[in-house]
Design a protein around this motif. Structure first.
Motif, PDB file in Angstrom:
ATOM      1  N   ASP A  70       0.820  -1.190   0.000  1.00  0.00           N
ATOM      2  CA  ASP A  70       0.000   0.000   0.000  1.00  0.00           C
ATOM      3  C   ASP A  70       0.867   1.258   0.000  1.00  0.00           C
ATOM      4  OD1 ASP A  70      -2.614  -0.988  -0.098  1.00  0.00           O
ATOM      5  OD2 ASP A  70      -2.843  -1.094   2.046  1.00  0.00           O
ATOM      6  N   GLY A  71       0.595   2.111   1.034  1.00  0.00           N
ATOM      7  CA  GLY A  71       1.106   3.460   1.020  1.00  0.00           C
ATOM      8  C   GLY A  71       2.607   3.649   1.117  1.00  0.00           C
ATOM      9  N   ASP A  72       3.336   2.702   1.651  1.00  0.00           N
ATOM     10  CA  ASP A  72       4.777   2.914   1.811  1.00  0.00           C
ATOM     11  C   ASP A  72       5.491   1.569   1.899  1.00  0.00           C
ATOM     12  OD1 ASP A  72       7.297   3.952   2.250  1.00  0.00           O
ATOM     13  OD2 ASP A  72       6.963   4.291   4.381  1.00  0.00           O
ATOM     14  N   THR A  73       5.579   0.870   0.777  1.00  0.00           N
ATOM     15  CA  THR A  73       6.190  -0.457   0.774  1.00  0.00           C
ATOM     16  C   THR A  73       7.698  -0.401   0.937  1.00  0.00           C
ATOM     17  OG1 THR A  73       4.407  -1.186  -0.680  1.00  0.00           O
ATOM     18  CG2 THR A  73       6.298  -2.632  -0.510  1.00  0.00           C
ATOM     19  N   LEU A  74       8.310   0.725   0.631  1.00  0.00           N
ATOM     20  CA  LEU A  74       9.761   0.815   0.722  1.00  0.00           C
ATOM     21  C   LEU A  74      10.261   0.697   2.157  1.00  0.00           C
ATOM     22  CD1 LEU A  74      12.115   1.107  -1.249  1.00  0.00           C
ATOM     23  CD2 LEU A  74      12.065   3.582  -0.838  1.00  0.00           C
ATOM     24  N   ILE A  75       9.363   0.836   3.118  1.00  0.00           N
ATOM     25  CA  ILE A  75       9.775   0.744   4.524  1.00  0.00           C
ATOM     26  C   ILE A  75      10.009  -0.710   4.948  1.00  0.00           C
ATOM     27  CG2 ILE A  75       7.534   0.495   5.683  1.00  0.00           C
ATOM     28  CD1 ILE A  75       8.510   2.741   7.622  1.00  0.00           C
ATOM     29  N   VAL A  76       9.611  -1.663   4.122  1.00  0.00           N
ATOM     30  CA  VAL A  76       9.847  -3.077   4.434  1.00  0.00           C
ATOM     31  C   VAL A  76      11.354  -3.307   4.597  1.00  0.00           C
ATOM     32  CG1 VAL A  76       9.670  -5.440   3.516  1.00  0.00           C
ATOM     33  CG2 VAL A  76       7.764  -3.823   3.217  1.00  0.00           C
ATOM     34  N   GLN A  78      15.101  -4.422   4.365  1.00  0.00           N
ATOM     35  CA  GLN A  78      15.801  -4.749   3.125  1.00  0.00           C
ATOM     36  C   GLN A  78      15.833  -6.257   2.795  1.00  0.00           C
ATOM     37  OE1 GLN A  78      16.701  -2.626   0.937  1.00  0.00           O
ATOM     38  NE2 GLN A  78      18.237  -3.571  -0.369  1.00  0.00           N
ATOM     39  N   PRO A  79      16.196  -7.136   3.731  1.00  0.00           N
ATOM     40  CA  PRO A  79      16.253  -8.559   3.370  1.00  0.00           C
ATOM     41  C   PRO A  79      14.917  -9.097   2.866  1.00  0.00           C
ATOM     42  CG  PRO A  79      17.397  -8.175   5.434  1.00  0.00           C
ATOM     43  CD  PRO A  79      16.667  -6.905   5.112  1.00  0.00           C
ATOM     44  N   ARG A  80      13.835  -8.646   3.505  1.00  0.00           N
ATOM     45  CA  ARG A  80      12.523  -9.147   3.089  1.00  0.00           C
ATOM     46  C   ARG A  80      12.102  -8.564   1.750  1.00  0.00           C
ATOM     47  NH1 ARG A  80       6.965  -9.432   6.642  1.00  0.00           N
ATOM     48  NH2 ARG A  80       5.855 -10.778   5.187  1.00  0.00           N
ATOM     49  N   LEU A  81      12.374  -7.287   1.530  1.00  0.00           N
ATOM     50  CA  LEU A  81      12.022  -6.665   0.258  1.00  0.00           C
ATOM     51  C   LEU A  81      12.844  -7.270  -0.880  1.00  0.00           C
ATOM     52  CD1 LEU A  81      10.225  -4.607  -1.080  1.00  0.00           C
ATOM     53  CD2 LEU A  81      11.874  -2.817  -0.496  1.00  0.00           C
ATOM     54  N   VAL A  82      14.098  -7.531  -0.618  1.00  0.00           N
ATOM     55  CA  VAL A  82      14.943  -8.208  -1.611  1.00  0.00           C
ATOM     56  C   VAL A  82      14.357  -9.571  -1.960  1.00  0.00           C
ATOM     57  CG1 VAL A  82      17.174  -9.384  -1.892  1.00  0.00           C
ATOM     58  CG2 VAL A  82      17.104  -7.012  -1.109  1.00  0.00           C
ATOM     59  N   GLY A  83      13.927 -10.312  -0.935  1.00  0.00           N
ATOM     60  CA  GLY A  83      13.345 -11.626  -1.172  1.00  0.00           C
ATOM     61  C   GLY A  83      12.087 -11.568  -2.022  1.00  0.00           C
ATOM     62  N   ILE A  84      11.242 -10.552  -1.785  1.00  0.00           N
ATOM     63  CA  ILE A  84      10.010 -10.399  -2.570  1.00  0.00           C
ATOM     64  C   ILE A  84      10.342 -10.113  -4.033  1.00  0.00           C
ATOM     65  CG2 ILE A  84       8.002  -8.903  -2.913  1.00  0.00           C
ATOM     66  CD1 ILE A  84       7.907  -8.629   0.179  1.00  0.00           C
ATOM     67  N   THR A 111      20.289   2.725   2.446  1.00  0.00           N
ATOM     68  CA  THR A 111      21.571   3.262   1.999  1.00  0.00           C
ATOM     69  C   THR A 111      21.578   3.328   0.478  1.00  0.00           C
ATOM     70  OG1 THR A 111      22.634   1.090   1.788  1.00  0.00           O
ATOM     71  CG2 THR A 111      22.693   2.159   3.970  1.00  0.00           C
ATOM     72  N   PRO A 112      22.456   4.142  -0.100  1.00  0.00           N
ATOM     73  CA  PRO A 112      22.564   4.143  -1.560  1.00  0.00           C
ATOM     74  C   PRO A 112      22.823   2.751  -2.134  1.00  0.00           C
ATOM     75  CG  PRO A 112      23.734   6.027  -0.656  1.00  0.00           C
ATOM     76  CD  PRO A 112      23.306   5.182   0.519  1.00  0.00           C
ATOM     77  N   GLN A 113      23.603   1.948  -1.408  1.00  0.00           N
ATOM     78  CA  GLN A 113      23.899   0.587  -1.863  1.00  0.00           C
ATOM     79  C   GLN A 113      22.644  -0.288  -1.835  1.00  0.00           C
ATOM     80  OE1 GLN A 113      25.654   2.251   0.519  1.00  0.00           O
ATOM     81  NE2 GLN A 113      27.373   2.823  -0.827  1.00  0.00           N
ATOM     82  N   GLU A 114      21.809  -0.099  -0.819  1.00  0.00           N
ATOM     83  CA  GLU A 114      20.571  -0.886  -0.734  1.00  0.00           C
ATOM     84  C   GLU A 114      19.602  -0.505  -1.847  1.00  0.00           C
ATOM     85  OE1 GLU A 114      20.187  -1.976   4.006  1.00  0.00           O
ATOM     86  OE2 GLU A 114      19.536   0.007   3.316  1.00  0.00           O
ATOM     87  N   LEU A 115      19.494   0.776  -2.133  1.00  0.00           N
ATOM     88  CA  LEU A 115      18.630   1.203  -3.227  1.00  0.00           C
ATOM     89  C   LEU A 115      19.144   0.666  -4.565  1.00  0.00           C
ATOM     90  CD1 LEU A 115      17.858   4.904  -2.208  1.00  0.00           C
ATOM     91  CD2 LEU A 115      16.258   2.981  -2.202  1.00  0.00           C
ATOM     92  N   ALA A 116      20.455   0.686  -4.749  1.00  0.00           N
ATOM     93  CA  ALA A 116      21.034   0.146  -5.977  1.00  0.00           C
ATOM     94  C   ALA A 116      20.743  -1.350  -6.098  1.00  0.00           C
ATOM     95  CB  ALA A 116      22.536   0.401  -6.007  1.00  0.00           C
ATOM     96  N   GLU A 117      20.771  -2.064  -4.961  1.00  0.00           N
ATOM     97  CA  GLU A 117      20.448  -3.495  -4.970  1.00  0.00           C
ATOM     98  C   GLU A 117      19.006  -3.722  -5.402  1.00  0.00           C
ATOM     99  OE1 GLU A 117      20.820  -7.333  -1.940  1.00  0.00           O
ATOM    100  OE2 GLU A 117      20.454  -5.327  -1.106  1.00  0.00           O
TER     101      GLU A 117
END
Length: 289
Positions: A70-76, A78-84, A111-117
């Motif tokens: 929904d409104g702010d999925t980027l807050i998930v 990092q490991p879980r969002l990467v998995g999705i 982090t910039p590295q996480e966003l790049a991932e």
């Protein structure tokens, strides 16, 4: 698909698979927004998400994009969002782009590295609700973030190689700060230099703090012509290196699509024609959220 509550998406994601990863909004304090009032924000259980990915892979092979609600999925985390994102890629290798909403706080937590991932795993666009570049207006609407942090968040998305789509709200500052709101928002957009700007027009909802302010006569709403003047001032103060400046949402009185910077003067001329009543405005009954 296991949808819960109100599902919203940007107009540009009309032909996307809508995969609900979170319920509600992590901030949920903006005075003008009634979408998730009374809804406690949470990340959905992984089993439901996995089932929806499998369902989409079977039933929507003709769709090429996925939008995570929904409104702010980027807050998930990092490991879980990467998995999705990895599961989407494995189940639907034909998907060309994944998009999501992100607020400034959730963007800056990465982090910039996480966003790049995330970008490497298919996240191609982040939609950021800015509303205003005026610090006083941001405080009044309880946006929960400063002008400087908004700019930093937008720049971080671009630097990660993803598209940045920003929304701003015409009329959100009321009549007293309309000029300051327009000029400050234009300068913020200039600093961000997003790929897309969507200028929506405020539509007051009764179940919001702003709706209560309007009911009590504490917040004067702008007339259609005043909103057009605000739009003109905002566009005049926006200097983007490329991209689109749009006011073609269902809430807008004047549909506008400006390719920046080449068509900016044409856009200003169209607004002037509408102000001179040479171009008709959308009737009230046709406007919607």
């Amino acid at each position: 698909m296991h949808y819960e509550g109100t599902i919203i998406r940007p107009p540009s994601e009309a032909e996307s698979i809508l995969l609900q990863v979170t319920v509600g909004c992590s901030h949920n304090k903006c005075t003008f927004c009634g979408t998730y009032k009374g809804v406690r924000f949470r990340i959905k259980d992984q089993d439901s998400i996995d089932q929806d990915i499998a369902y989409a892979a079977t039933h929507f092979p003709f769709l090429r994009r996925v939008f995570l609600t929904d409104g702010d999925t980027l807050i998930v985390p990092q490991p879980r969002l990467v998995g999705i994102l990895q599961k989407i890629r494995r189940a639907m290798p034909w998907i060309q782009r994944v998009g999501l909403y992100g607020n400034a706080k959730s963007i800056l937590r990465k982090t910039p590295q996480e966003l790049a991932e995330l970008k490497d795993l298919g996240l191609g666009i982040v939609y950021l609700g800015v509303e205003s570049g005026d610090p006083q207006t941001l405080h009044a609407i309880r946006k929960g973030v400063s002008r400087e942090k908004l700019i930093e968040a937008g720049q971080r998305v671009r630097e990660a190689g993803m598209k940045l789509s920003v929304t701003v709200l015409l009329g959100i500052a009321g009549r007293d700060r309309s000029l300051e709101h327009a000029q400050a928002t234009g300068s913020l957009l200039t600093a961000m230099d997003p790929h897309y700007v969507g200028a929506l027009t405020l539509m007051v909802l009764p179940n919001t703090p702003l709706g209560e302010q309007v009911r009590r006569g504490e917040f004067p709403l702008l007339t259609p012509l005043e909103l057009l003047k605000e739009l003109r001032e905002m566009l005049a103060h926006t200097h983007m290196s490329r991209g689109l400046f749009l006011s073609n949402h269902a809430s807008n009185y004047l549909p506008l699509k400006v390719k920046m910077p080449s068509d900016k003067e044409k856009g200003l001329a169209l607004i002037d024609a509408a102000l001179d009543r040479r171009v008709p405005l959308k009737p009230e009954w046709m406007r919607a959220l």
